[in-house]
Design a protein around this motif. Structure first.
Motif, PDB file in Angstrom:
ATOM      1  N   ARG A 206       0.833  -1.208   0.000  1.00  0.00           N
ATOM      2  CA  ARG A 206       0.000   0.000   0.000  1.00  0.00           C
ATOM      3  C   ARG A 206       0.862   1.251   0.000  1.00  0.00           C
ATOM      4  N   TRP A 207       1.948   1.229   0.752  1.00  0.00           N
ATOM      5  CA  TRP A 207       2.872   2.366   0.763  1.00  0.00           C
ATOM      6  C   TRP A 207       3.460   2.587  -0.623  1.00  0.00           C
ATOM      7  N   LEU A 208       3.932   1.513  -1.236  1.00  0.00           N
ATOM      8  CA  LEU A 208       4.611   1.630  -2.521  1.00  0.00           C
ATOM      9  C   LEU A 208       3.664   2.105  -3.625  1.00  0.00           C
ATOM     10  N   MET A 209       2.368   1.915  -3.448  1.00  0.00           N
ATOM     11  CA  MET A 209       1.403   2.331  -4.453  1.00  0.00           C
ATOM     12  C   MET A 209       1.027   3.800  -4.317  1.00  0.00           C
ATOM     13  N   ARG A 210       1.457   4.451  -3.222  1.00  0.00           N
ATOM     14  CA  ARG A 210       1.159   5.871  -3.049  1.00  0.00           C
ATOM     15  C   ARG A 210       1.942   6.712  -4.047  1.00  0.00           C
ATOM     16  N   ARG A 211       1.373   7.849  -4.406  1.00  0.00           N
ATOM     17  CA  ARG A 211       2.026   8.727  -5.377  1.00  0.00           C
ATOM     18  C   ARG A 211       3.336   9.267  -4.831  1.00  0.00           C
ATOM     19  N   TRP A 212       3.320   9.747  -3.594  1.00  0.00           N
ATOM     20  CA  TRP A 212       4.508  10.355  -3.002  1.00  0.00           C
ATOM     21  C   TRP A 212       5.262   9.335  -2.161  1.00  0.00           C
ATOM     22  N   CYS A 213       5.600   8.216  -2.764  1.00  0.00           N
ATOM     23  CA  CYS A 213       6.405   7.192  -2.096  1.00  0.00           C
ATOM     24  C   CYS A 213       7.624   6.893  -2.959  1.00  0.00           C
ATOM     25  N   PHE A 214       8.784   6.889  -2.323  1.00  0.00           N
ATOM     26  CA  PHE A 214      10.033   6.668  -3.037  1.00  0.00           C
ATOM     27  C   PHE A 214      10.805   5.545  -2.359  1.00  0.00           C
ATOM     28  N   THR A 215      11.710   4.948  -3.118  1.00  0.00           N
ATOM     29  CA  THR A 215      12.558   3.886  -2.581  1.00  0.00           C
ATOM     30  C   THR A 215      14.016   4.201  -2.912  1.00  0.00           C
ATOM     31  N   GLY A 216      14.897   3.395  -2.368  1.00  0.00           N
ATOM     32  CA  GLY A 216      16.310   3.569  -2.677  1.00  0.00           C
ATOM     33  C   GLY A 216      16.727   2.901  -3.966  1.00  0.00           C
ATOM     34  N   VAL A 217      15.773   2.385  -4.739  1.00  0.00           N
ATOM     35  CA  VAL A 217      16.074   1.724  -6.010  1.00  0.00           C
ATOM     36  C   VAL A 217      16.208   2.789  -7.094  1.00  0.00           C
ATOM     37  N   ALA A 218      17.391   2.898  -7.690  1.00  0.00           N
ATOM     38  CA  ALA A 218      17.659   3.916  -8.705  1.00  0.00           C
ATOM     39  C   ALA A 218      17.698   3.276 -10.082  1.00  0.00           C
ATOM     40  N   LEU A 219      16.747   3.638 -10.922  1.00  0.00           N
ATOM     41  CA  LEU A 219      16.700   3.075 -12.273  1.00  0.00           C
ATOM     42  C   LEU A 219      17.760   3.671 -13.186  1.00  0.00           C
ATOM     43  N   TYR A 220      18.256   4.864 -12.838  1.00  0.00           N
ATOM     44  CA  TYR A 220      19.253   5.514 -13.691  1.00  0.00           C
ATOM     45  C   TYR A 220      20.674   5.033 -13.386  1.00  0.00           C
ATOM     46  N   ASP A 221      20.855   4.282 -12.315  1.00  0.00           N
ATOM     47  CA  ASP A 221      22.178   3.765 -11.952  1.00  0.00           C
ATOM     48  C   ASP A 221      21.969   2.405 -11.293  1.00  0.00           C
ATOM     49  N   LEU A 222      22.230   1.348 -12.026  1.00  0.00           N
ATOM     50  CA  LEU A 222      21.921   0.005 -11.543  1.00  0.00           C
ATOM     51  C   LEU A 222      22.959  -0.548 -10.586  1.00  0.00           C
TER      52      LEU A 222
END
Length: 274
Positions: A206-222
């Motif tokens: 539910r948290w991850l589905m919120r609009r203003w929720c971010f994670t430490g996973v960076a798609l621009y730097d794998l």
């Protein structure tokens, strides 16, 4: 004798903290007198190299709050407050946090930083005691904190403004930040948290589905993601060998039992004589 006095004054559980350390590396939670002595000796041995002096702290149930700030000569220039909604291990590293506006904590932060005439980045930690509704001060960390990206996501450029301050640029106090911004440290701690507490999966989803929720996973730097995934696999393998992650569930149960016993003891102590 000092340890016995602490146990007699506050009851169990008790937290033993080292003078240095981060992420709970020199923290232990004791639920018995034997554990209190053993953990104190362990941490004292860990800190022998620099003469550290561990201390004992009352265990306060309730949620933790962080007041992160940038100051100059005690004047608070930037601030971001967030609430801890999940930790792993218990009373240690943060997994899920959300920015909140708490006027009392903002005032406490101003007073503490002003009294120290603080210059630079630091964060204060408080715990809200559900038994009294009061905020209790835990510690100050004189450095950037692990969830400083949450402040950036909430519109507070702590790192950039710190660089501008060091460079001599004028900065006027601006204590605004966006509330309701959420951050999940998904790897490796978030996955380990779910491994230890699988029932929390719906909450995290539910948290991850919120609009203003971010994670430490960076798609621009794998590369950081690969490192974190390897760290998760390493810690999971260690758990399969010695059960360190699964022991988290046992510790939480023991803490809850100790708090119940502590509460019953306090009620018994204030019963007036008939």
């Amino acid at each position: 004798q000092d340890l016995q006095q602490c146990a007699g004054q506050w009851g169990f559980p008790l937290i033993i903290k080292g003078e240095k350390g981060s992420g709970g590396t020199t923290n232990r939670i004791a639920c018995t007198q034997e554990e209190l002595v053993m953990f104190y000796q362990q941490i004292r041995e860990m800190e022998r190299g620099y003469g550290g002096r561990p201390f004992v702290q009352e265990y306060v149930p309730g949620r933790v709050y962080t007041v992160g700030g940038l100051c100059r000569d005690g004047t608070l220039l930037r601030v971001c407050i967030h609430r801890w909604d999940a930790q792993f291990p218990v009373a240690s590293r943060l997994v899920m946090a959300v920015t909140v506006h708490v006027p009392a904590l903002l005032e406490y932060g101003k007073r503490i930083f002003e009294s120290l005439r603080w210059t630079g980045i630091a964060n204060l930690e408080f715990r809200e005691d559900p038994r009294t509704g009061q905020f209790k001060f835990l510690e100050i960390n004189p450095r950037p904190w692990g969830f400083i990206e949450l402040a950036h996501r909430a519109g507070v450029d702590m790192a950039g403004d710190f660089c501008r301050m060091v460079r001599g640029d004028p900065l006027r106090p601006d204590l605004g930040f966006r509330t309701g911004v959420r951050f999940v440290r998904l790897m490796p701690r978030g996955l380990l948290y779910l491994w230890a507490h699988p029932r929390e999966l719906p909450t995290m989803v539910r948290w991850l589905m919120r609009r203003w929720c971010f994670t430490g996973v960076a798609l621009y730097d794998l590369r950081p993601n690969v490192y974190q995934l390897r760290e998760f696999v390493r810690m999971l393998r260690a758990d399969l060998r010695n059960g360190s992650v699964r022991a988290e569930r046992v510790l939480r149960t023991r803490i809850e039992s100790a708090l119940v016993a502590q509460s019953a003891s306090r009620r018994t102590a204030i019963v007036p004589e008939q």
